[in-house]
Design an enzyme around this catalytic site. Structure first.
Site, PDB file in Angstrom:
ATOM      1  N   LYS A 104     -47.069  31.721  37.034  1.00 45.64           N
ATOM      2  CA  LYS A 104     -48.210  31.232  36.636  1.00 45.64           C
ATOM      3  C   LYS A 104     -48.894  30.619  37.866  1.00 45.64           C
ATOM      4  CE  LYS A 104     -51.089  28.718  33.108  1.00 45.64           C
ATOM      5  NZ  LYS A 104     -51.656  27.603  34.188  1.00 45.64           N
ATOM      6  N   ARG A 125     -63.609  33.854  37.148  1.00 47.41           N
ATOM      7  CA  ARG A 125     -63.348  33.573  35.726  1.00 47.41           C
ATOM      8  C   ARG A 125     -64.355  32.770  35.177  1.00 47.41           C
ATOM      9  NH1 ARG A 125     -60.609  29.890  32.615  1.00 47.41           N
ATOM     10  NH2 ARG A 125     -59.625  30.687  30.729  1.00 47.41           N
ATOM     11  N   LYS A 297     -44.983  25.858  30.927  1.00 47.90           N
ATOM     12  CA  LYS A 297     -45.413  25.185  32.015  1.00 47.90           C
ATOM     13  C   LYS A 297     -44.039  24.465  32.305  1.00 47.90           C
ATOM     14  CE  LYS A 297     -49.091  22.987  32.891  1.00 47.90           C
ATOM     15  NZ  LYS A 297     -50.451  22.369  33.044  1.00 47.90           N
ATOM     16  N   CYS A 386     -59.208  -6.283  54.112  1.00 49.84           N
ATOM     17  CA  CYS A 386     -58.600  -5.281  54.737  1.00 49.84           C
ATOM     18  C   CYS A 386     -57.329  -5.419  55.356  1.00 49.84           C
ATOM     19  CB  CYS A 386     -59.349  -4.317  55.636  1.00 49.84           C
ATOM     20  SG  CYS A 386     -58.741  -3.044  56.383  1.00 49.84           S
ATOM     21  N   CYS A 389     -57.708  -4.756  59.381  1.00 51.13           N
ATOM     22  CA  CYS A 389     -58.745  -5.810  60.344  1.00 51.13           C
ATOM     23  C   CYS A 389     -58.972  -7.177  59.773  1.00 51.13           C
ATOM     24  CB  CYS A 389     -60.082  -5.129  60.619  1.00 51.13           C
ATOM     25  SG  CYS A 389     -60.869  -4.813  59.012  1.00 51.13           S
ATOM     26  N   CYS A 406     -63.380  -1.207  52.764  1.00 50.96           N
ATOM     27  CA  CYS A 406     -63.531  -2.376  54.127  1.00 50.96           C
ATOM     28  C   CYS A 406     -64.842  -2.304  54.377  1.00 50.96           C
ATOM     29  CB  CYS A 406     -62.350  -1.908  55.054  1.00 50.96           C
ATOM     30  SG  CYS A 406     -62.663  -3.053  56.367  1.00 50.96           S
TER      31      CYS A 406
END
Length: 653
Positions: A104, A125, A297, A386, A389, A406
């Site tokens: 699949k 599709r 799946k 951040c 810095c 940031c």
């Protein structure tokens, strides 16, 4: 019952937003694992209550069609497949029948039609009922046969995919990490649906056939396997498949589960279809699923581990991505210790905290993800500064998704990514200037702004002595910088890293202002917004960029190092000057409306979307149709012309 209905409404909204983000906007607001879990919960509630709400994703198929490509209705609805993660359920489906088991694939489903031995049409599709016509793009897929031995009408379905190897290579070429694609499926979707098939051709899209819909006059002896063999004889790459019975099913599923790690293209499971065509058709279908096939799946291998840290990774645009660091665990045969959390919204939804017991898995058995947080302490503090810095951060919300940024324009992380964009192929195209090299130069203080790149000869002695450098490397770099001094205005505009301004937008801006940099720098937000493809939000950002005093000073500094090629417009035919055109309906001679629009504008004309008294011509191949635009044109006495008529006009002009 009331609580169940309330939950169903909540789930329908959540899944609809997630589906729209994934299929139409190529972004993720929840993991695949979480989506499947919520989908199964909604389906269970619908079974318990007997109620299916309008708009429920369990009754919708695929994504909604966008308007960028011509649309066409499929002869037969393309249904999704019922699915399971249990081999026992798949075994019940097999029963006493022979079944073809195949990958699949995780790409974009495409329907091909061949007539007289040649590719006639390719349609995506879409939503299962209506797809987008991508014939021009399909012709440049790497392995689609343009002609085949069979001369009757053939209709088949397959999956357009991009391999992991090509995905990684294409992403590496994108200097801006924020612009990189999240996964091969998103890259494939964008590649297949390009308006310019030159881009598609560079993406190495491949097509694998998985269903033969119709081939007039061919006897397949009632066997899907024989259909696959016949398609292979016609020159198609057919999805890898194996014939199984109930007795051999489990061993074959195990074989695929082991093979998926080496599979070059993305796969999120398997598909089982009855070999006996007549038997499968006799079963009919439900409102959503055909009964002759079933999807399996992968049952995700999930491991419990402890969250050790959240790493915050800044990028060129200031976006700071959270990455989960956890105690290493074995998943699908490899050791993993980190997984992207994507954004603040998902971080909050998982209620992550250091030391929490989290469950991790590999999406499609490849990409590490957090499935669930069993502790849910919620103790992660979103950084106010951040990590690179120390500048202040802010949380920004867009389309129901919170992200961290940031705010410091001088952040070193931003500089490295900005410079990487500046020297990239579509910008200044400086050979030998990698991101790692930039990081070294910035760290040593050689580069503070773009102009400094063209002054690196001042640091020759130090550069030659640096690890990984020498005379030859230095000379190669200087030659690349020398060539970059002569550039074009669109390259310069793109290289500046203005938010949301890519290569195409840079060209549009230059064209709109007659390649005059000073006019571009002086334009206000309203003037910018009038440029095709820009709009109010981006227009305001561009104008603000050029109004910024420090950015303006740095641009002046950079211009002292560059020679901008003078743009010389061609003496084009302006026979449509003063004329307004409206285009409607499907096209035959032009690939798409943008191509036709470009020709009109090249000859001095203008294209609008609405028929008014100022319209000169309405272009519609169905000149006798009773559409609203045709009716309006007739009322106003405006000529309705076909493409042929239009082409004759261009020749006369």
């Amino acid at each position: 019952m009331d609580e169940k209905m309330k939950r169903m409404k909540e789930l329908t909204g959540l899944l609809t937003r997630a589906g729209r983000a994934y299929y139409q906007e190529d972004r993720e607001i929840m993991s695949n694992f979480e989506y499947d879990r919520l989908y199964d919960e909604l389906q269970q509630l619908e079974n318990e209550t007997g109620v299916v709400l309008a708009g429920s994703p369990t009754r919708q198929v695929g994504y909604e069609v966008l308007d960028e490509l011509p649309k066409e209705r499929h002869e037969q609805p393309m249904l999704s497949l019922d699915k399971t993660k249990e081999v026992s359920v798949l075994k019940n489906f097999v029963g006493d029948q022979k079944v073809l088991l195949s990958w699949k694939m995780d790409g974009l489903t495409v329907v091909l039609t061949y007539r007289d031995g040649s590719l006639f049409k390719a349609v995506t599709r879409g939503n299962g009922e209506i797809g987008e016509v991508i014939t021009n793009n399909a012709k440049v897929f790497e392995n689609i046969p343009l002609t085949i031995p069979y001369t009757g009408e053939l209709v088949l379905r397959g999956e357009a995919v991009i391999s992991y190897k090509d995905f990684e290579k294409i992403n590496e070429e994108i200097a801006d990490v924020d612009a990189r694609y999240k996964n091969p499926r998103n890259l494939c979707s964008g590649s297949v649906r390009q308006l310019n098939n030159e881009i598609t051709a560079k993406r190495h899209v491949r097509f694998y056939a998985f269903t033969l819909v119709r081939a007039e006059g061919v006897d397949f002896e009632n066997s899907r396997e024989k259909q696959f063999a016949w398609l292979a004889e016609q020159g198609f790459d057919v999805v890898e498949h194996k014939m199984v019975t109930a007795e051999t099913l489990e061993d074959t599923v195990k074989w695929f589960a082991e093979a998926v790690e080496e599979n070059p293209v993305p796969s999120d499971g398997l598909v089982a279809v009855y070999d006996d065509i007549a038997y499968g058709r006799s079963l009919g279908r439900t409102a959503k699923f055909p009964r002759d096939s079933f999807a399996f799946k992968w049952a995700d291998e999930i491991r419990d581990t402890h969250l050790l840290d959240i790493e915050w990774s800044p990028s060129r645009t200031g976006l700071i991505n959270p990455v989960a660091i956890f105690e290493p665990v074995e998943l699908e045969g490899t050791t993993v210790s980190r997984a992207s959390v994507h954004n603040i919204s998902i971080l909050k939804a998982l209620q992550l905290g250091i030391g929490d017991v989290v469950q991790v898995y590999k999406a499609n058995m490849i990409i590490p993800q957090i499935a669930e947080n069993l502790t849910r302490s919620g103790k992660i503090e979103i950084p106010r500064h951040c990590p690179v810095c120390g500048g202040a951060t802010r949380i920004q919300q867009m389309n129901d998704v919170e992200t961290l940024y940031c705010t410091n324009p001088e952040c070193q992380a931003k500089k490295i990514k900005s410079f990487a964009l500046f020297v990239s192929r579509d910008a200044m195209n400086i050979d030998g200037m990698s991101e790692a090299t930039l990081e070294k130069f910035i760290g040593r203080g050689f580069i503070h702004e773009f102009a400094d790149i063209f002054r690196l000869e001042r640091h020759r002695e130090e550069i030659v002595e640096m690890e990984g450098f020498g005379e030859k490397s230095y000379d190669k770099l200087m030659n690349g910088i020398g060539r970059a001094r002569n550039t074009t205005l669109p390259r310069l505009i793109y290289s500046l890293g203005i938010p949301n301004i890519g290569v195409a937008n840079a060209k549009m801006i230059c064209r709109a202002f007659d390649y005059d940099l000073e006019r571009i720098r002086q334009a206000d937000a309203q003037e910018m917004a009038r440029v095709d493809g820009i709009g109010d939000v981006i227009g305001a950002a561009v104008a603000e960029f050029f109004r910024d005093g420090e950015k303006s000073r740095q641009l002046d500094d950079l211009l002292e190092e560059l020679e901008i090629e003078t743009y010389v417009p061609e003496q084009a035919d302006q026979s449509f000057a003063g004329m307004n055109f409206v285009i409607t309906g499907s096209l035959a001679h032009f690939t798409n409306r943008n191509e036709l629009k470009a020709l009109i504008e090249e000859k001095g004309g203008k294209v609008t979307g609405t028929v008014t008294s100022k319209t000169s011509y309405l272009i519609n191949n169905d000149t006798t149709s009773t559409t609203s635009k045709n009716k309006k044109a007739r009322e106003l006495g405006i000529p309705i012309i076909s493409e042929e008529d239009f082409l004759n006009m261009t020749q006369q002009g």
